[in-house]
Scaffold this active site. Sequence first.
Site, short mmCIF file in Angstrom:
data_model
loop_
_atom_site.label_atom_id
_atom_site.label_comp_id
_atom_site.label_asym_id
_atom_site.label_seq_id
_atom_site.Cartn_x
_atom_site.Cartn_y
_atom_site.Cartn_z
N HIS A 25 1.57 4.50 -9.19
CA HIS A 25 1.42 6.23 -8.34
C HIS A 25 1.16 6.74 -8.48
O HIS A 25 1.76 8.30 -8.51
CB HIS A 25 3.15 6.46 -9.12
CG HIS A 25 4.33 6.37 -8.34
ND1 HIS A 25 4.49 5.70 -7.43
CD2 HIS A 25 5.24 5.56 -9.32
CE1 HIS A 25 6.14 4.82 -6.79
NE2 HIS A 25 6.14 4.84 -8.29
N GLU A 83 -1.71 10.53 -2.32
CA GLU A 83 -0.13 11.07 -2.88
C GLU A 83 0.03 11.62 -2.33
O GLU A 83 -1.24 12.95 -2.29
CB GLU A 83 -0.25 10.88 -4.71
CG GLU A 83 -1.04 9.72 -5.74
CD GLU A 83 0.32 8.90 -5.37
OE1 GLU A 83 1.31 9.54 -5.06
OE2 GLU A 83 -0.15 7.87 -5.53
N ASP A 94 -2.89 2.97 -7.74
CA ASP A 94 -2.30 1.66 -6.67
C ASP A 94 -2.97 1.02 -5.32
O ASP A 94 -2.43 0.22 -4.78
CB ASP A 94 -1.14 3.07 -5.77
CG ASP A 94 0.01 3.57 -7.17
OD1 ASP A 94 -0.44 3.21 -8.06
OD2 ASP A 94 0.92 4.01 -6.33
N ASP A 146 -5.14 4.16 -1.18
CA ASP A 146 -3.40 4.93 -1.36
C ASP A 146 -3.61 6.73 -1.24
O ASP A 146 -4.57 7.09 -2.28
CB ASP A 146 -3.22 4.36 -2.38
CG ASP A 146 -1.60 4.52 -3.06
OD1 ASP A 146 -0.31 3.87 -2.39
OD2 ASP A 146 -1.59 5.66 -3.56
#
Length: 580
Positions: free
Chosen positions: A172, A30, A177, A28
């Site tokens: 998040h 960001e 995540d 994952d």
Amino acid sequence: MAEQHTPVQGTLDDLGTPLSECTFVVVDLETTGTRADASGITEIGAVKVRGGEVLGEFSTLVNPGLPIPPFITLLTGITQAMVAPAPAVESVIPGFLEFAGLERGSLLVAHNAPFDVGFLKAACAAHGYDWPAPQVVDTVALARRLVTREEVPNHKLGTLAGYFGVADQPTHRALDDARATVGVLHGLLERLGAFGVETAQELRGFRSAPTAAQRTKRRIADDVPAAPGVYVFTDAKGDALYVGKSTDLRRRVRSYFTGSEKRGRIREMAALVEGVTPIVCETGLEAEVRELRMIAERKPPYNRRSRNPERAPWLKLTAEDFPRLSIVRTVRDDGAPYLGPFRSAREAELAREALHEAFPLRQCTRRITPAKPTAACVLAELGRCGAPCSGAETAADYAVHAAAAQGAMTADPAPVVERITAHIRELSEQLRYEEAAGHRDRLAAFLTASARSQRLTALSAIPELVAAAPARGPAGAARPGWDVHVVRYGRLANSGVMAPGTDPAEFVAALSGTAESVFPGPGPAPCASAWEMECVLRWLEAPGVRLAESAEGWTCPVNGAEKYRHLTDWERGVSALAHR
């Protein structure tokens, strides 16, 4: 950043590895925005799992080199101050790739995978790292196929994590995540198991849940051996519905009754299937040939290719005083030269047009009797025929043209090549490109068929040929011993696997002594279909194959059509023929 030491997983070349043995790297990211070309990565989190066990975790903030928008900080909690001391992405990517082991066969998993994979690929490209192009599993796409809107209102990560009761809820933040996605992945894999998807290959091909008929018929594969060979699906009356081949019969038969089978007509067939007959074969070539023979013999309704090899068109230079080019469906023992077989009557017509362009052969179909001349046609006025029908050309003069055409068909196509390529250049110089393309297509059809005929003729002229290659198992994996084949007049007459330590001379003698009796016949493919002979030729020409015995030399014309392979993609035509 923390990682446990894990053993290296073998590559998934055949993608038939059970899912319980696959290494999944769940990632994952960001980021500062949604576009990989205009945004930067702020955090990477990844979890490596196999068989339900967490093998290691990877987590790091990343300095994107860009301002973090306020709404991104509000969403993720990642501030500019947090990423300021963090490493840049070019320093992080090597560590992530080493952790992931994507080049060693790991499967990359992400929720909305195109987003995460897009950023990773862009980062690799921008900083000179090779993207390993792994198999990617998108849990969003998978969930849409497996979890209905009656079960969940949407397929967001948080919604699915709650539905599957995942302990790690998404926040998040990248690692949280990724952990939540691991839980969702396990829930989806468990559901896939109910649909019979148990290998990486089946996972890759999964498109939708199997039909009810597919699910109920899955039991058919229970007694099928995990060996190379041919399988025949039959209906309630015992009639063949479909014939196929595989290096692993059980796995292939099972795949027809899972969501990985997406062909509409095959899913339809599943409702009619009542049984399957497996035929174990010694070698992959034997399986390939048996499949072709059985399809041609039984003509199963759900096989689209290879059902009617006897209908393939050929181009024949007739055996008469004034030969002409005729498109036929049968090769006879009449002394006439044959060209082909062709994929379609249209291609046969194109090849005939190419020969007519190079040689002034008659194009009429009437029988010519010199004692009873008739009026010449317009082709004579155009100089494209010597008008033997009117008596203007004698049989001896006409025979010169017929012999030249036969030579181009069977030995040296140079006269046709030179004539048509000169015409193509002339038309191109006049900017008449569409007409030039038409001549190109005629030349391609002729050369394709000529090369095929010469290859088949060379093989069919050998009374017996014995060849061997290192034995191969499922998915081409090496196994002990040698695959040995006996080929007679182009037909596969016997197959066997010679175990290590066996006396080669004794084995070959025994294999030859029990081989099918085959007798010569007319045409380029007298004893087997052209498609079968192409399978044999591909195997004989593969790396590692050794000729053990050959009753005669195996040669093609030195100036044959293969010399001009650069002028046309005739090999593609051969491949298409072999899989009709």
